[in-house]
Scaffold this motif. Sequence first.
Motif, mmCIF file in Angstrom:
data_model
loop_
_atom_site.group_PDB
_atom_site.id
_atom_site.type_symbol
_atom_site.label_atom_id
_atom_site.label_comp_id
_atom_site.label_asym_id
_atom_site.label_seq_id
_atom_site.Cartn_x
_atom_site.Cartn_y
_atom_site.Cartn_z
ATOM 1 N N UNK A 114 1.373 -0.941 -0.014
ATOM 2 C CA UNK A 114 -0.070 -0.008 -0.006
ATOM 3 C C UNK A 114 1.129 1.307 -0.015
ATOM 4 N N UNK A 115 1.636 1.601 0.655
ATOM 5 C CA UNK A 115 2.889 2.322 0.958
ATOM 6 C C UNK A 115 3.977 2.578 -0.290
ATOM 7 N N UNK A 116 3.530 1.307 -0.959
ATOM 8 C CA UNK A 116 5.112 1.506 -1.946
ATOM 9 C C UNK A 116 4.467 2.064 -3.178
ATOM 10 N N UNK A 117 2.797 1.525 -3.308
ATOM 11 C CA UNK A 117 2.066 1.538 -5.070
ATOM 12 C C UNK A 117 1.907 3.175 -4.976
ATOM 13 N N UNK A 118 0.959 3.563 -3.581
ATOM 14 C CA UNK A 118 1.063 4.675 -3.616
ATOM 15 C C UNK A 118 2.398 6.483 -3.457
ATOM 16 N N UNK A 119 2.954 5.734 -2.867
ATOM 17 C CA UNK A 119 5.111 6.630 -3.099
ATOM 18 C C UNK A 119 4.833 6.228 -4.906
ATOM 19 N N UNK A 120 4.645 5.180 -5.285
ATOM 20 C CA UNK A 120 5.254 5.708 -7.321
ATOM 21 C C UNK A 120 3.831 6.615 -7.358
#
Length: 225
Positions: A114-120
């Motif tokens: 969730x964090x990685x996709x949102x940051x991407x």
Amino acid sequence: MLKRISPLEKMLAVAIAFTMTLLVVRVLRYHDNIYIFYIWNTFLGILPLIFSRRLAGMSGIHLRSVGLMACWLVFFPNAAYMVTDIFHFSERPPVPLWYDLLIVSSAAWNGLLLGIISLMQVEHFLARHLKGLWVKAIVLVSFVLCGYGVYIGRYLRFNSWDAVTNPETLFFTVAGHLFKPYHHLGAWAFSIGFGGMFGIIYYTLQQLHHHKKSAPQNEERFFIS
């Protein structure tokens, strides 16, 4: 209007559904709701993804996009926070130990995704409007801010809502950490360490994506040589 759900987001939905299914079966089979907090924590972890998807559809940097960025940053640590929920893991008979391990480990993975996709998505938005050096700097700072947010959430028991409901206490706590860092070495050690771990995972997944895109060409060069 939100963009079409990507294949990566579809896999994320499958991963979350897997964890929730395990949780529901656990409650129904063993009548133990010790891990029921994962429902709320997962909801909080989804919020930064919602903000980043809205941001990805913006056409420029203006008041609304800056507001979405601020909302995303406030809730961004909630996703990675789920990694620390592994502290609740212990043997709880008659529930099999391996079953609870599946729940906490899959939930931790969901939080990272969730964090990685949102940051991407945020990085992709920034890359359309800012120079590359600025984008890299913002991403690197976001790693540390994520770690710091997880720290004050896990150890000081602040949450994202305190920015509105308890701003004074939150402000003085953060100010103390910023202006007297030598008195809070543990806080900054955790923030940098956790942020570093998150950053390594983030850039590793990015490299996997780039490797997949370039794999056919690389394989062709390998056979020719």
